[in-house]
Design a protein around this motif. Sequence first.
Motif, PDB file in Angstrom:
ATOM      1  N   VAL A  33       0.842  -1.194   0.000  1.00 16.62           N
ATOM      2  CA  VAL A  33       0.000   0.000   0.000  1.00 16.62           C
ATOM      3  C   VAL A  33       0.881   1.249   0.000  1.00 16.62           C
ATOM      4  CG1 VAL A  33      -1.755   1.317   1.262  1.00 16.62           C
ATOM      5  CG2 VAL A  33      -1.888  -1.173   1.206  1.00 16.62           C
ATOM      6  N   GLY A  34       0.695   2.088  -0.998  1.00 15.49           N
ATOM      7  CA  GLY A  34       1.426   3.358  -1.056  1.00 15.49           C
ATOM      8  C   GLY A  34       0.578   4.463  -0.465  1.00 15.49           C
ATOM      9  N   PRO A  35       1.201   5.510   0.079  1.00 11.89           N
ATOM     10  CA  PRO A  35       0.427   6.588   0.709  1.00 11.89           C
ATOM     11  C   PRO A  35      -0.457   7.349  -0.278  1.00 11.89           C
ATOM     12  CG  PRO A  35       2.795   7.055   0.787  1.00 11.89           C
ATOM     13  CD  PRO A  35       2.655   5.693   0.216  1.00 11.89           C
ATOM     14  N   LEU A  36      -0.139   7.278  -1.588  1.00 10.82           N
ATOM     15  CA  LEU A  36      -0.966   7.981  -2.567  1.00 10.82           C
ATOM     16  C   LEU A  36      -2.100   7.123  -3.115  1.00 10.82           C
ATOM     17  CD1 LEU A  36       1.799  10.019  -4.360  1.00 10.82           C
ATOM     18  CD2 LEU A  36      -0.258  10.985  -3.332  1.00 10.82           C
ATOM     19  N   LEU A  62      -2.928  -9.894   8.769  1.00  8.47           N
ATOM     20  CA  LEU A  62      -2.754  -8.970   7.646  1.00  8.47           C
ATOM     21  C   LEU A  62      -1.439  -8.211   7.821  1.00  8.47           C
ATOM     22  CD1 LEU A  62      -3.953  -7.565   5.103  1.00  8.47           C
ATOM     23  CD2 LEU A  62      -4.975  -5.890   6.643  1.00  8.47           C
ATOM     24  N   THR A  63      -0.594  -8.299   6.797  1.00  3.19           N
ATOM     25  CA  THR A  63       0.674  -7.568   6.814  1.00  3.19           C
ATOM     26  C   THR A  63       0.634  -6.522   5.707  1.00  3.19           C
ATOM     27  OG1 THR A  63       1.740  -9.624   7.458  1.00  3.19           O
ATOM     28  CG2 THR A  63       3.188  -7.835   6.735  1.00  3.19           C
ATOM     29  N   ILE A  64       0.951  -5.277   6.053  1.00  2.00           N
ATOM     30  CA  ILE A  64       0.929  -4.220   5.036  1.00  2.00           C
ATOM     31  C   ILE A  64       2.334  -3.666   4.850  1.00  2.00           C
ATOM     32  CG2 ILE A  64       0.001  -1.969   4.400  1.00  2.00           C
ATOM     33  CD1 ILE A  64      -2.516  -2.670   5.963  1.00  2.00           C
ATOM     34  N   GLU A  65       2.844  -3.801   3.638  1.00  2.28           N
ATOM     35  CA  GLU A  65       4.158  -3.255   3.303  1.00  2.28           C
ATOM     36  C   GLU A  65       3.925  -1.856   2.729  1.00  2.28           C
ATOM     37  OE1 GLU A  65       6.998  -4.954   3.676  1.00  2.28           O
ATOM     38  OE2 GLU A  65       6.279  -7.011   3.980  1.00  2.28           O
ATOM     39  N   ALA A  66       4.533  -0.848   3.363  1.00  4.24           N
ATOM     40  CA  ALA A  66       4.353   0.527   2.890  1.00  4.24           C
ATOM     41  C   ALA A  66       5.297   0.788   1.717  1.00  4.24           C
ATOM     42  CB  ALA A  66       4.626   1.509   4.015  1.00  4.24           C
ATOM     43  N   ALA A  67       4.733   1.191   0.593  1.00  4.63           N
ATOM     44  CA  ALA A  67       5.565   1.494  -0.572  1.00  4.63           C
ATOM     45  C   ALA A  67       6.070   2.935  -0.452  1.00  4.63           C
ATOM     46  CB  ALA A  67       4.746   1.314  -1.843  1.00  4.63           C
ATOM     47  N   PRO A  68       7.331   3.192  -0.800  1.00  3.20           N
ATOM     48  CA  PRO A  68       7.861   4.560  -0.704  1.00  3.20           C
ATOM     49  C   PRO A  68       7.339   5.442  -1.832  1.00  3.20           C
ATOM     50  CG  PRO A  68       9.505   3.113  -1.669  1.00  3.20           C
ATOM     51  CD  PRO A  68       8.316   2.242  -1.337  1.00  3.20           C
ATOM     52  N   VAL A  69       7.304   6.759  -1.592  1.00  2.00           N
ATOM     53  CA  VAL A  69       6.908   7.691  -2.652  1.00  2.00           C
ATOM     54  C   VAL A  69       8.167   8.082  -3.429  1.00  2.00           C
ATOM     55  CG1 VAL A  69       5.860   9.929  -3.167  1.00  2.00           C
ATOM     56  CG2 VAL A  69       5.007   8.570  -1.256  1.00  2.00           C
ATOM     57  N   ARG A  70       8.212   7.720  -4.706  1.00  2.00           N
ATOM     58  CA  ARG A  70       9.369   8.000  -5.565  1.00  2.00           C
ATOM     59  C   ARG A  70       8.883   8.637  -6.863  1.00  2.00           C
ATOM     60  NH1 ARG A  70      14.525   7.342  -4.043  1.00  2.00           N
ATOM     61  NH2 ARG A  70      15.163   6.303  -5.971  1.00  2.00           N
ATOM     62  N   VAL A  71       9.593   9.671  -7.302  1.00  2.00           N
ATOM     63  CA  VAL A  71       9.216  10.310  -8.564  1.00  2.00           C
ATOM     64  C   VAL A  71      10.390  10.312  -9.554  1.00  2.00           C
ATOM     65  CG1 VAL A  71       7.437  11.812  -7.573  1.00  2.00           C
ATOM     66  CG2 VAL A  71       9.800  12.619  -7.663  1.00  2.00           C
ATOM     67  N   MET A 106      -2.148  -3.171  -3.687  1.00  2.00           N
ATOM     68  CA  MET A 106      -1.990  -4.469  -4.319  1.00  2.00           C
ATOM     69  C   MET A 106      -1.986  -5.617  -3.328  1.00  2.00           C
ATOM     70  SD  MET A 106       1.145  -5.564  -6.780  1.00  2.00           S
ATOM     71  CE  MET A 106       0.551  -4.777  -8.248  1.00  2.00           C
ATOM     72  N   LEU A 107      -2.666  -6.687  -3.707  1.00  2.00           N
ATOM     73  CA  LEU A 107      -2.610  -7.919  -2.927  1.00  2.00           C
ATOM     74  C   LEU A 107      -1.375  -8.675  -3.394  1.00  2.00           C
ATOM     75  CD1 LEU A 107      -3.682 -10.166  -1.106  1.00  2.00           C
ATOM     76  CD2 LEU A 107      -5.217 -10.852  -2.955  1.00  2.00           C
ATOM     77  N   ARG A 108      -0.357  -8.727  -2.527  1.00  2.00           N
ATOM     78  CA  ARG A 108       0.891  -9.345  -2.961  1.00  2.00           C
ATOM     79  C   ARG A 108       0.828 -10.868  -2.847  1.00  2.00           C
ATOM     80  NH1 ARG A 108       6.612  -8.302  -0.129  1.00  2.00           N
ATOM     81  NH2 ARG A 108       6.241  -6.156  -0.704  1.00  2.00           N
TER      82      ARG A 108
ATOM     83  N   LEU B  26      -0.120 -10.670  -6.568  1.00  2.00           N
ATOM     84  CA  LEU B  26       0.220  -9.442  -7.278  1.00  2.00           C
ATOM     85  C   LEU B  26      -0.961  -8.883  -8.060  1.00  2.00           C
ATOM     86  CD1 LEU B  26       3.825 -10.228  -8.566  1.00  2.00           C
ATOM     87  CD2 LEU B  26       3.141  -9.042  -6.485  1.00  2.00           C
ATOM     88  N   GLY B  27      -2.123  -8.872  -7.432  1.00  2.00           N
ATOM     89  CA  GLY B  27      -3.320  -8.362  -8.099  1.00  2.00           C
ATOM     90  C   GLY B  27      -3.740  -7.030  -7.507  1.00  2.00           C
ATOM     91  N   ASN B  28      -4.290  -6.179  -8.369  1.00  2.00           N
ATOM     92  CA  ASN B  28      -4.848  -4.922  -7.900  1.00  2.00           C
ATOM     93  C   ASN B  28      -5.988  -5.227  -6.938  1.00  2.00           C
ATOM     94  OD1 ASN B  28      -6.184  -2.535  -7.602  1.00  2.00           O
ATOM     95  ND2 ASN B  28      -6.404  -2.126  -9.794  1.00  2.00           N
ATOM     96  N   LEU B  29      -5.954  -4.564  -5.768  1.00  2.00           N
ATOM     97  CA  LEU B  29      -6.950  -4.840  -4.743  1.00  2.00           C
ATOM     98  C   LEU B  29      -8.350  -4.456  -5.186  1.00  2.00           C
ATOM     99  CD1 LEU B  29      -6.310  -6.058  -2.100  1.00  2.00           C
ATOM    100  CD2 LEU B  29      -6.250  -3.810  -1.069  1.00  2.00           C
ATOM    101  N   LEU B  30      -8.430  -3.476  -6.083  1.00  2.00           N
ATOM    102  CA  LEU B  30      -9.748  -3.016  -6.521  1.00  2.00           C
ATOM    103  C   LEU B  30     -10.098  -3.584  -7.899  1.00  2.00           C
ATOM    104  CD1 LEU B  30      -9.561   0.639  -5.226  1.00  2.00           C
ATOM    105  CD2 LEU B  30     -11.028  -1.194  -4.405  1.00  2.00           C
TER     106      LEU B  30
END
Lengths: 130, 249
Positions: A33-36, A62-71, A106-108, B26-30
Motif C-alpha cells: 500500500v502506497g500513501p498515494l 494482515l501484513t501491510i508493506e508501505a511502498a515509498p513515494v518515488r518520482v 496491491m494484494l501481494r 500481485l493483483g490490484n486490490l480493486l
Amino acid sequence: MHELAICQALIDQVETVASNNRATRVSGVTLDVGPLSGVVPELLLNAFPVAAAGSVAEGAILTIEAAPVRVWCKSCETESDAKINRLVCASCGDWRTELRSGDELMLRSVVLEDATSTPHAGQPEEKQRV
Amino acid sequence: MCDTCGCNVTLANRELAEGKQATQVLGNLLQVNDDQALHNRVHFNGHGVLSVNLMSSPGAGKTALLEATAELLGNELRIGVIEGDLETENDAERIRACGVPVVQICTGTACHLDAHMVHDALHQIDLDGLDVLFVENVGNLVCPASFDLGQHRNVALLSTPEGDDKPAKYPVMFRSADLVLLTKRDLAPYMPEFDAAKAVSYVRQLGNVAPILELSAKSGEGLEGWASWLKRGVADLRENLAVPTAEGA
C-alpha cells in the motif's frame, strides 16, 4: 472511511485464490500500500477482522508493506524520494515528474493452508483507459 | 541442514514446512471495481458519450455548476447526470428542473460511488440521446479518488471559501484531476486570502499538469473556458473512437 469497502474487495479476492487452490483456510495476507493510494494502512488493519469474519481468512494475519513515494524527473532524468503532497524532483526542483512508486494498492500474496493444487493466483492485472 | 533435527526449517520456509503455501497474487486490490469500471467505459465509448466524474467537498458548487452548464450549453450539448448523495433527491430535483435527464443514487452511509453503483444507474438512463454524462460524486475530498467509475475525465472543484491549500491537504484527490476548477470566484473580493496562484502552485507540486480554470456558476464568469473544455473533450473522444486500435476499442 472507505477502508471497509476495500477490505471486502480484498476478502473476495482472497476467497477466489483460496478456492482456486482448494485451500480451506488462509492464515496470512500481505498487501503493498502506497500513501498515494488514498488508503490508510491503520484503518485497513482495523477493518480487516470485520471483513474477514466468517470467510476463509477469519483470523488471518494482515501484513501491510508501505511502498515509498518515488518520482522520476522528466527534465533532469533522475529518480528521487518525494513527499505525498510535494511530488517535485529532489534534485532540480521541477514539478513535471512522473510517479514511480507510492500509489500501490496491491494484494501481494496469501498464505494458504491445506491447499491441494499448485498455486494459481487468478487473473493478471489489466487496466484500460481511453 | 538436515531433516532429522529440523534445522532445515528457517524463518523463510517455515510456513511451507508446516504444510502452508504462500501464493503470490500481485493483483490490484480493486480489480473487481476496475473490471466493472472498464465495462462502464466500454459502454460509454459504444455510445460516444464523454463521461465526467465531478469530485469536491460538499458544498463546493458541483450542482450549481451543472445547472449553469445546462443553461449555457443546453442547445449545443445534450447532457445527462448521475447524482450521488448519502440521502435525499434534492440535487436530482434541481437538475431535473433544468430539463436534464438525471438518476439519483442514494448511497446510505457510503462515502463514495463505485463502478457498480454507476452501472446500476446507467440502466435507468438513455445514453443514445447524450453527448456528456456527468457523475456528481458524493461530496468528499478523500474516498471518491480511489474508485474508478469508468469516467473519461476527473474534474476536481475547489471553492473559494474552502481555502487555497486544499490540494496540499488532499493530494490524492487533486493528483487524480484532469481539470481543476476554482469555483465561487464571485466571492473573491470578499475573500482576498484565497490566492489563486497559490492554489495553482499546490496542484503543480503534485506533478499534475491539468488545466486550472477560475469560474463562478452564479455570475457566469469563466464558464466559457469550461464549456470549450467539455466540447473539446467530446470531439477528442469521438475522434479517438473513430480511429481503429489494436484492441478494437
